[in-house]
Enzyme design. Structure first.
Site: not given
Length: 497
Positions: A190, A266, A301, A399
């Site tokens: 996906k 992750e 990331c 973040e």
């Protein structure tokens, strides 16, 4: 590949897009008939209306994957056969580098020059690397007494679900699929709804390379529908996820609510970059610090978004960083001369704008800070630097996932390490020093999955990539990836009473 701006624009004008799900070897519409717009964030243009899959389509894809796995044409095929097929897929990616680069650039705004020199070749390399590993991993014979033989084998799990992010669409699909397929599994992928186009093309080439029908399926759609259905599916044996920490936690919950499938998250990061005064080459450190936060528009990331600078060199290093930010203006992603591309979509752009607006009230904005457009269009943010950021400020904690750098001075090594570790995340970190003892000491003390010394964001096919704490515990790349996609099976044979 050296193409001009006009070359890329000409190729882009001739692009065709796969806009349907890929299930059991065929492109098919979503059963509901629903579609969503795939939008070029640099221009606002609708590239394609893509099938919006939901639970019914995930059911079809998982059923096809299970049928293919049980048939054994891939899962029980000779290792040499699987190797040959994946090597051919690697070659097909290389044959279509420009197409893949354009798909990702148009779909999510990354620089086409980065996509054609880094992302697409990297994807081919990773497929080749895992293909070459297939026939070089041995099973075990356990020590037993006379008359007993205990075999310990790695066996494929069955159906692997993979949910991948929008920042590296082709690469992240590859990081999951290459290892899972090499191990003999079937895959249902996906891709992020912001960037599904390259994954659909990859599935088509996988069939051309020789993957049997049903072994590699792609179900584009929303996270709340297709992603959730995959996470809750009782016939998915394993789910690998890269994305936000919040969504990673949801997939862990989905496992408990369904069949206790293995989940490998992750997730987020807020990576620190420590610059010590004993680093002689501060220009190199500044170049890489800028790369570490501005590459891919900061949509990484493991982006080095927290920059800790020893106070003795703080002022001069800030000037170096300002100069590099000012030399990195946003530009058309299709122009090889551009230094910074577009933010993936309007929602993410507004989120970054909100973080910058809040930062103006709490820190010293020394570079950038503005949204810009090209010819009145697009989602672009200037490289942005805040200096003298408080360590407890949201700029240094949250973040942002954009080209926004927080600079924080420090006085001692212990202080720098303490601040680096004072985060819910532990994905990556960087350390700049010419003192070998300090390099070992600090890299040992920092809690992160990867610590890069005198560089940033180092990775390769040979080394695992993943984090600690709320950056998750999933690991991509290296031979350790096979741990996610295989089970240890013991066969005990008593041949003598």
């Amino acid at each position: 590949m050296q193409l001009t701006y006009d070359d890329w624009r000409a190729r882009a004008s001739q692009m065709t897009f796969r806009d349907k799900a890929f299930i059991n070897g065929q492109f098919v519409a979503a059963q509901s008939g629903e579609v969503f717009d795939s939008i070029n964030p640099a221009t606002g243009e609708v590239l394609a209306q893509v099938a919006s899959c939901d639970a019914a389509d995930v059911d079809r894809a998982v059923a096809a994957a299970r049928t293919a796995f049980d048939a054994g044409h891939w899962s029980r095929s000779d290792p040499g056969h699987r190797k040959a097929v994946l090597l051919k897929l690697a070659d097909l990616i290389r044959d279509n580098l420009a197409e893949f680069a354009l798909l990702d650039s148009l779909d999510m705004g990354k620089l086409v020059q980065d996509a054609v020199t880094v992302d697409a070749p990297g994807s081919a390399h990773f497929f080749q690397w895992y293909a070459e590993a297939i026939d070089k991993i041995y099973d075990e014979v356990a020590p037993t007494g006379p008359g007993d033989l205990a075999l310990v084998r790695r066996v494929p799990l069955g159906v692997v679900g993979a949910v991948t992010p929008w920042n590296f669409p082709l690469d992240m699909a590859t990081w999951k699929a290459a290892a899972a397929l090499a191990a003999g599994n079937s895959v249902v992928l996906k891709p992020a709804e912001q960037s599904p186009l390259s994954a659909l093309r990859l599935a088509e080439l996988a069939m051309e390379a020789g993957l049997p029908e049903g072994v590699f399926n792609v179900v584009p759609g929303m996270g709340a529908t297709a992603g959730r259905a995959l996470g809750l599916h009782n016939d998915v044996d394993c789910l690998a996820f890269t994305g936000s920490t919040a969504v990673g936690k949801m997939f862990m919950q989905y496992s408990g609510q369904s069949n206790l499938k293995a989940v490998w998250p992750e997730t987020g990061g807020k990576s620190p970059n420590l610059i010590f005064a004993d680093c002689a080459d501060l220009d190199r450190a500044a170049d890489m610090a800028a790369f570490g936060i501005f590459f891919n528009q900061g949509q990484v990331c493991s982006a080095n978004s927290r920059l800790y600078v020893e106070r003795a060199i703080h002022a001069e290093f800030v000037e170096r960083m300002i100069a590099r930010a000012e030399a990195t203006p946003p530009g058309d992603p299709l122009d090889p001369a551009s230094k910074l591309g577009a933010i993936v979509d309007e929602k993410q752009t507004r989120s970054i704008e909100a973080a910058i607006a809040a930062g103006r009230n709490s820190a010293n904005l020394v570079a950038g800070g503005n949204r810009v457009t090209l010819n009145g269009k697009g989602c672009f943010i200037e490289p942005t630097i805040f200096d003298d950021v408080r360590h407890d400020d949201a700029l240094a904690r949250d973040e942002i996932f954009g080209p926004v750098l927080s600079i924080i001075p420090f006085d001692t090594e212990a202080e720098a390490v303490a601040m680096a570790n004072d985060s819910i995340y532990g994905l990556a970190a960087s350390v700049w020093t010419d003192n070998l003892s300090r390099a070992h000491r600090v890299s040992e003390a920092i809690h992160a999955g990867t610590v890069s010394v005198n560089t940033v964001d180092a990775l390769s096919a040979q080394t695992p990539f993943g984090g600690m704490k709320q950056s998750g515990f999933g690991r991509d790349l290296s031979l350790h990836s096979f741990d996610k996609y295989t089970a240890l099976k013991t066969t005990w044979i008593k041949y003598q009473a």
